[in-house]
Design a protein around this motif. Structure first.
Motif, mmCIF file in Angstrom:
data_model
loop_
_atom_site.group_PDB
_atom_site.id
_atom_site.type_symbol
_atom_site.label_atom_id
_atom_site.label_comp_id
_atom_site.label_asym_id
_atom_site.label_seq_id
_atom_site.Cartn_x
_atom_site.Cartn_y
_atom_site.Cartn_z
ATOM 1 N N GLU A 87 48.872 -41.681 -60.210
ATOM 2 C CA GLU A 87 48.133 -40.745 -61.056
ATOM 3 C C GLU A 87 46.757 -40.443 -60.462
ATOM 4 O O GLU A 87 46.319 -39.288 -60.435
ATOM 5 N N THR A 88 46.099 -41.474 -59.978
ATOM 6 C CA THR A 88 44.785 -41.302 -59.357
ATOM 7 C C THR A 88 44.893 -40.445 -58.105
ATOM 8 O O THR A 88 44.092 -39.525 -57.888
ATOM 9 N N ILE A 89 45.880 -40.738 -57.279
ATOM 10 C CA ILE A 89 46.087 -39.983 -56.048
ATOM 11 C C ILE A 89 46.393 -38.523 -56.355
ATOM 12 O O ILE A 89 45.888 -37.610 -55.681
ATOM 13 N N GLU A 90 47.185 -38.288 -57.378
ATOM 14 C CA GLU A 90 47.505 -36.912 -57.767
ATOM 15 C C GLU A 90 46.230 -36.142 -58.109
ATOM 16 O O GLU A 90 46.073 -34.968 -57.735
ATOM 17 N N LYS A 120 37.505 -28.364 -54.413
ATOM 18 C CA LYS A 120 36.331 -29.043 -54.969
ATOM 19 C C LYS A 120 35.928 -30.249 -54.120
ATOM 20 O O LYS A 120 34.763 -30.662 -54.151
ATOM 21 N N ILE A 121 36.886 -30.829 -53.409
ATOM 22 C CA ILE A 121 36.583 -31.914 -52.475
ATOM 23 C C ILE A 121 37.291 -31.603 -51.159
ATOM 24 O O ILE A 121 38.318 -30.918 -51.141
ATOM 25 N N ARG A 122 36.722 -32.111 -50.069
ATOM 26 C CA ARG A 122 37.359 -31.904 -48.764
ATOM 27 C C ARG A 122 38.276 -33.067 -48.420
ATOM 28 O O ARG A 122 39.379 -32.874 -47.925
ATOM 29 N N TYR A 123 37.800 -34.278 -48.675
ATOM 30 C CA TYR A 123 38.577 -35.484 -48.387
ATOM 31 C C TYR A 123 38.313 -36.512 -49.475
ATOM 32 O O TYR A 123 37.346 -36.401 -50.233
ATOM 33 N N TYR A 124 39.175 -37.531 -49.524
ATOM 34 C CA TYR A 124 38.946 -38.602 -50.488
ATOM 35 C C TYR A 124 39.207 -39.957 -49.858
ATOM 36 O O TYR A 124 39.889 -40.090 -48.838
ATOM 37 N N GLY A 125 38.608 -40.973 -50.480
ATOM 38 C CA GLY A 125 38.762 -42.341 -50.001
ATOM 39 C C GLY A 125 38.579 -43.304 -51.151
ATOM 40 O O GLY A 125 38.502 -42.896 -52.318
ATOM 41 N N ILE A 126 38.507 -44.583 -50.836
ATOM 42 C CA ILE A 126 38.279 -45.591 -51.863
ATOM 43 C C ILE A 126 37.152 -46.516 -51.414
ATOM 44 O O ILE A 126 36.883 -46.664 -50.227
ATOM 45 N N LEU A 156 46.980 -47.040 -48.624
ATOM 46 C CA LEU A 156 47.478 -46.731 -47.287
ATOM 47 C C LEU A 156 48.935 -46.283 -47.337
ATOM 48 O O LEU A 156 49.360 -45.397 -46.595
ATOM 49 N N GLN A 157 49.702 -46.886 -48.231
ATOM 50 C CA GLN A 157 51.122 -46.573 -48.338
ATOM 51 C C GLN A 157 51.392 -45.274 -49.083
ATOM 52 O O GLN A 157 52.324 -44.541 -48.756
ATOM 53 N N LYS A 158 50.552 -44.974 -50.082
ATOM 54 C CA LYS A 158 50.876 -43.892 -51.009
ATOM 55 C C LYS A 158 50.029 -42.635 -50.869
ATOM 56 O O LYS A 158 50.396 -41.591 -51.405
ATOM 57 N N SER A 159 48.889 -42.726 -50.192
ATOM 58 C CA SER A 159 47.959 -41.603 -50.222
ATOM 59 C C SER A 159 47.573 -41.133 -48.824
ATOM 60 O O SER A 159 48.036 -41.675 -47.814
ATOM 61 N N HIS A 160 46.716 -40.131 -48.794
ATOM 62 C CA HIS A 160 46.155 -39.620 -47.550
ATOM 63 C C HIS A 160 44.658 -39.908 -47.497
ATOM 64 O O HIS A 160 43.853 -39.033 -47.155
ATOM 65 N N ILE A 161 44.275 -41.135 -47.822
ATOM 66 C CA ILE A 161 42.857 -41.460 -47.813
ATOM 67 C C ILE A 161 42.295 -41.308 -46.392
ATOM 68 O O ILE A 161 42.963 -41.593 -45.411
ATOM 69 N N LEU A 216 43.185 -51.020 -40.903
ATOM 70 C CA LEU A 216 42.638 -49.678 -41.094
ATOM 71 C C LEU A 216 42.506 -48.946 -39.761
ATOM 72 O O LEU A 216 42.745 -47.739 -39.684
ATOM 73 N N LYS A 217 42.147 -49.686 -38.728
ATOM 74 C CA LYS A 217 42.072 -49.062 -37.406
ATOM 75 C C LYS A 217 43.446 -48.563 -36.982
ATOM 76 O O LYS A 217 43.592 -47.427 -36.503
ATOM 77 N N GLU A 218 44.465 -49.374 -37.166
ATOM 78 C CA GLU A 218 45.823 -48.981 -36.802
ATOM 79 C C GLU A 218 46.322 -47.801 -37.641
ATOM 80 O O GLU A 218 47.121 -46.990 -37.167
ATOM 81 N N SER A 219 45.814 -47.701 -38.858
ATOM 82 C CA SER A 219 46.248 -46.646 -39.779
ATOM 83 C C SER A 219 45.461 -45.350 -39.604
ATOM 84 O O SER A 219 45.766 -44.354 -40.272
ATOM 85 N N GLY A 220 44.446 -45.357 -38.763
ATOM 86 C CA GLY A 220 43.644 -44.167 -38.545
ATOM 87 C C GLY A 220 42.732 -43.824 -39.695
ATOM 88 O O GLY A 220 42.356 -42.659 -39.886
ATOM 89 N N VAL A 221 42.358 -44.827 -40.474
ATOM 90 C CA VAL A 221 41.475 -44.633 -41.625
ATOM 91 C C VAL A 221 40.091 -45.168 -41.269
ATOM 92 O O VAL A 221 39.954 -46.286 -40.769
ATOM 93 N N GLY A 222 39.065 -44.366 -41.521
ATOM 94 C CA GLY A 222 37.711 -44.757 -41.184
ATOM 95 C C GLY A 222 37.163 -45.808 -42.136
ATOM 96 O O GLY A 222 37.520 -45.841 -43.316
#
Length: 298
Positions: A129-132, A142-148, A160-165, A187-193
């Motif tokens: 629901e949050t990811i949606e 309204k936003i360009r990117y999202y993260g946690i 990492l499994q469910k979203s495009h953070i 996170l490095k392996e996943s390409g997430v900053g």
């Protein structure tokens, strides 16, 4: 200033970010301080709707409005203030996020947020629901990117499994090496900053009286501060050494430093001009402070 791309986004952000939480009401120098940061090359500014019940966003938005096309603006959502102002409750629900973003946009005096971050998270949340909600906001522009913003392994894995953070913000310092156990490499392996905060451990690595910190005794904290002074050579202050430590891992994109004075701004900026830690210095620091394991939220 040095810049690095944040995860899989097209955001090139300064290696030193400006943590706006430390900016306080009534400080007439806030606008000048933020302007000086921009002029020095800092382009990443991080706030949250939680800080001062939204007043922090207002202050940051007003001060940075003349530079909006030069900066990357980040804020956070998920902590909802109670109507009586007595505190806040965790609310990662879709309806709340979709409503909260409009209030943040108004306070920040902008029509888009570069990085919108979930300000926490638990494994009991309805993550889908949050990811949606975040994906809807991206589609709406309204936003360009999202993260946690979280250090909890099970929450990070879920996103990492469910979203495009694009990013994860987490506490990381010589006195809080928990991210080194697993998350930084993942996170490095996943390409997430990775955006790191708390790099000076609330001043304990610099000049504060040693106290127990996390699972570390005051004696260990004292040894950590002493080791940080030992490696602070060639004009590099312990502030810069502490930040350099957190920037060493390849997963880390930027150190978001809490700044409220010109002196703190200059100390943080000096990190870029200071020599990086060499491998021997880095290993020496690690030998002084044991790696602790995050016990909960596995």
């Amino acid at each position: 200033m040095q810049y690095k791309r944040l995860g899989h986004s097209d955001l090139e952000i300064s290696r030193i970010g400006f943590g706006c939480m430390s900016l306080k009401a009534g400080n007439a120098d806030t606008q000048q301080l933020l302007q000086q940061a921009v002029e020095a090359g800092i382009n990443f500014f991080d706030t949250a709707d939680l800080y001062e019940k939204g007043l922090n966003e207002e202050r940051v938005g007003e001060a940075l409005r003349p530079f909006r096309n030069m900066i990357i603006l980040a804020t956070k959502v998920g902590n909802q203030w109670r109507e009586d102002g007595s505190g806040w409750d965790w609310n990662p629900r879709k309806e709340y996020i979709l409503a909260a973003v409009d209030k943040s946009l108004a306070r920040l005096k902008t029509d888009y947020i570069d990085l919108y971050q979930l300000h926490g998270g638990t494994i009991e949340d309805r993550a889908d629901e949050t990811i949606e909600a975040f994906e809807i906001l991206k589609d709406q522009g309204k936003i360009r990117y999202y993260g946690i913003s979280s250090i909890r392994p099970n929450v990070i894995r879920t996103y990492l499994q469910k979203s495009h953070i694009t990013s994860v913000m987490m506490q990381y310092s010589l006195l809080d090496r928990r991210p080194e156990e697993e998350m930084l490499n993942l996170l490095k392996e996943s390409g997430v900053g990775v955006l790191v905060r708390g790099t000076v451990a609330g001043g304990l690595l610099i000049d504060k009286e040693p106290v127990n910190y996390l699972q570390h005794s005051a004696e260990t904290v004292k040894k950590a501060a002493a080791a940080m002074r030992e490696v602070s050579t060639n004009g590099r202050h312990p502030v810069q050494s502490s930040i350099c430590y957190a920037l060493m891992h390849q997963a880390v994109t930027s150190a978001v430093v809490g700044i409220r004075t010109r002196e703190q701004l200059e100390e943080a900026l000096a990190t870029i001009e200071s020599p990086s830690l060499n491998e021997d210095e880095f290993r020496h620091l690690q030998s002084v402070v044991p790696l602790i394991r995050y016990q909960e939220h596995r």
